[in-house]
Design a protein around this motif. Sequence first.
Motif, PDB file in Angstrom:
ATOM      1  N   TYR A   9      49.057  36.010  53.843  1.00  0.00           N
ATOM      2  CA  TYR A   9      48.479  35.288  53.228  1.00  0.00           C
ATOM      3  C   TYR A   9      48.413  35.767  51.593  1.00  0.00           C
ATOM      4  O   TYR A   9      48.734  36.935  51.327  1.00  0.00           O
ATOM      5  CB  TYR A   9      46.691  35.406  53.411  1.00  0.00           C
ATOM      6  N   TYR A  10      48.852  34.922  50.595  1.00  0.00           N
ATOM      7  CA  TYR A  10      48.590  35.261  49.230  1.00  0.00           C
ATOM      8  C   TYR A  10      47.521  34.697  48.340  1.00  0.00           C
ATOM      9  O   TYR A  10      47.171  33.614  48.685  1.00  0.00           O
ATOM     10  CB  TYR A  10      50.245  34.843  48.880  1.00  0.00           C
ATOM     11  N   TRP A  11      47.108  35.487  47.794  1.00  0.00           N
ATOM     12  CA  TRP A  11      45.942  35.065  46.656  1.00  0.00           C
ATOM     13  C   TRP A  11      46.556  33.939  45.591  1.00  0.00           C
ATOM     14  O   TRP A  11      47.628  34.503  45.085  1.00  0.00           O
ATOM     15  CB  TRP A  11      45.142  35.992  46.072  1.00  0.00           C
ATOM     16  N   ILE A  13      45.525  31.461  41.952  1.00  0.00           N
ATOM     17  CA  ILE A  13      44.479  31.168  41.285  1.00  0.00           C
ATOM     18  C   ILE A  13      44.720  29.755  40.884  1.00  0.00           C
ATOM     19  O   ILE A  13      45.640  29.186  40.673  1.00  0.00           O
ATOM     20  CB  ILE A  13      44.898  32.055  39.947  1.00  0.00           C
ATOM     21  N   PHE A  26      50.390  32.152  41.486  1.00  0.00           N
ATOM     22  CA  PHE A  26      50.492  33.231  42.666  1.00  0.00           C
ATOM     23  C   PHE A  26      50.782  34.507  41.972  1.00  0.00           C
ATOM     24  O   PHE A  26      51.899  34.462  41.561  1.00  0.00           O
ATOM     25  CB  PHE A  26      51.459  33.002  43.699  1.00  0.00           C
ATOM     26  N   SER A  65      45.825  42.933  46.885  1.00  0.00           N
ATOM     27  CA  SER A  65      44.713  43.144  47.453  1.00  0.00           C
ATOM     28  C   SER A  65      43.758  42.026  46.483  1.00  0.00           C
ATOM     29  O   SER A  65      43.996  41.774  45.319  1.00  0.00           O
ATOM     30  CB  SER A  65      43.947  44.504  47.401  1.00  0.00           C
ATOM     31  N   LEU A  66      42.502  41.710  47.209  1.00  0.00           N
ATOM     32  CA  LEU A  66      41.689  40.759  46.427  1.00  0.00           C
ATOM     33  C   LEU A  66      41.168  41.444  45.237  1.00  0.00           C
ATOM     34  O   LEU A  66      41.129  40.760  44.130  1.00  0.00           O
ATOM     35  CB  LEU A  66      40.609  40.322  47.439  1.00  0.00           C
ATOM     36  N   VAL A  69      43.596  41.600  42.360  1.00  0.00           N
ATOM     37  CA  VAL A  69      43.737  40.162  41.515  1.00  0.00           C
ATOM     38  C   VAL A  69      42.669  39.883  40.919  1.00  0.00           C
ATOM     39  O   VAL A  69      42.705  39.229  39.971  1.00  0.00           O
ATOM     40  CB  VAL A  69      43.994  38.863  42.733  1.00  0.00           C
ATOM     41  N   ARG A  70      41.347  40.197  41.519  1.00  0.00           N
ATOM     42  CA  ARG A  70      40.024  39.958  40.553  1.00  0.00           C
ATOM     43  C   ARG A  70      40.069  40.673  39.230  1.00  0.00           C
ATOM     44  O   ARG A  70      39.816  40.350  38.155  1.00  0.00           O
ATOM     45  CB  ARG A  70      39.046  40.274  41.410  1.00  0.00           C
ATOM     46  N   LEU A  83      39.779  31.514  42.924  1.00  0.00           N
ATOM     47  CA  LEU A  83      40.854  32.112  43.902  1.00  0.00           C
ATOM     48  C   LEU A  83      40.905  31.179  45.300  1.00  0.00           C
ATOM     49  O   LEU A  83      39.816  30.762  45.788  1.00  0.00           O
ATOM     50  CB  LEU A  83      40.561  33.409  44.301  1.00  0.00           C
ATOM     51  N   GLN A  85      42.834  31.656  49.295  1.00  0.00           N
ATOM     52  CA  GLN A  85      43.977  32.597  50.047  1.00  0.00           C
ATOM     53  C   GLN A  85      44.770  31.453  50.806  1.00  0.00           C
ATOM     54  O   GLN A  85      44.315  30.471  51.681  1.00  0.00           O
ATOM     55  CB  GLN A  85      42.992  33.320  51.119  1.00  0.00           C
TER      56      GLN A  85
END
Length: 139
Positions: A9-11, A13, A26, A65-66, A69-70, A83, A85
């Motif tokens: 899985y990729y985060w 935006i 991404f 990681s989340l 990214v945040r 966001l 996933q």
Amino acid sequence: MKERQNAMYYWAIVHHDEGSAYGVTFPDLDGCFAASDDQEKVMPAAIEALDLYFEDMAEIPGAMSLDAVRETYREDLLEGAYLIQVPLIPRTTKSVRVNLSFDQGLLSAIDSAADRVGLNRSAFLAMAAKEKIRDTEAA
């Protein structure tokens, strides 16, 4: 292309300005992006973008990681971006036909859910099975 064994899985935006399409980027993947005029089709567009991005790559990089990214995209998120996933759905080069039986009500629900995410029945069932397998492997 090298066979992908496990779903990753990729985060992503998602940005959206009034009167424009939903834009998906991404953080981990320079140049990987998607767009959709409809919010309901953001996820299928993002899944397709990932699939195309990794189409000819032998090595699949890890995802941020989340928390990372945040932190990195804090301002974007404060300004209304959000966001999602996105799964990189493993694929092989060979499909196999099988015969399955379902309750009619369940089959209708499967078809409706598949339609909502822009997949056909087979792709949706394969994705659901992969997610369940991943969950049971993590347990």
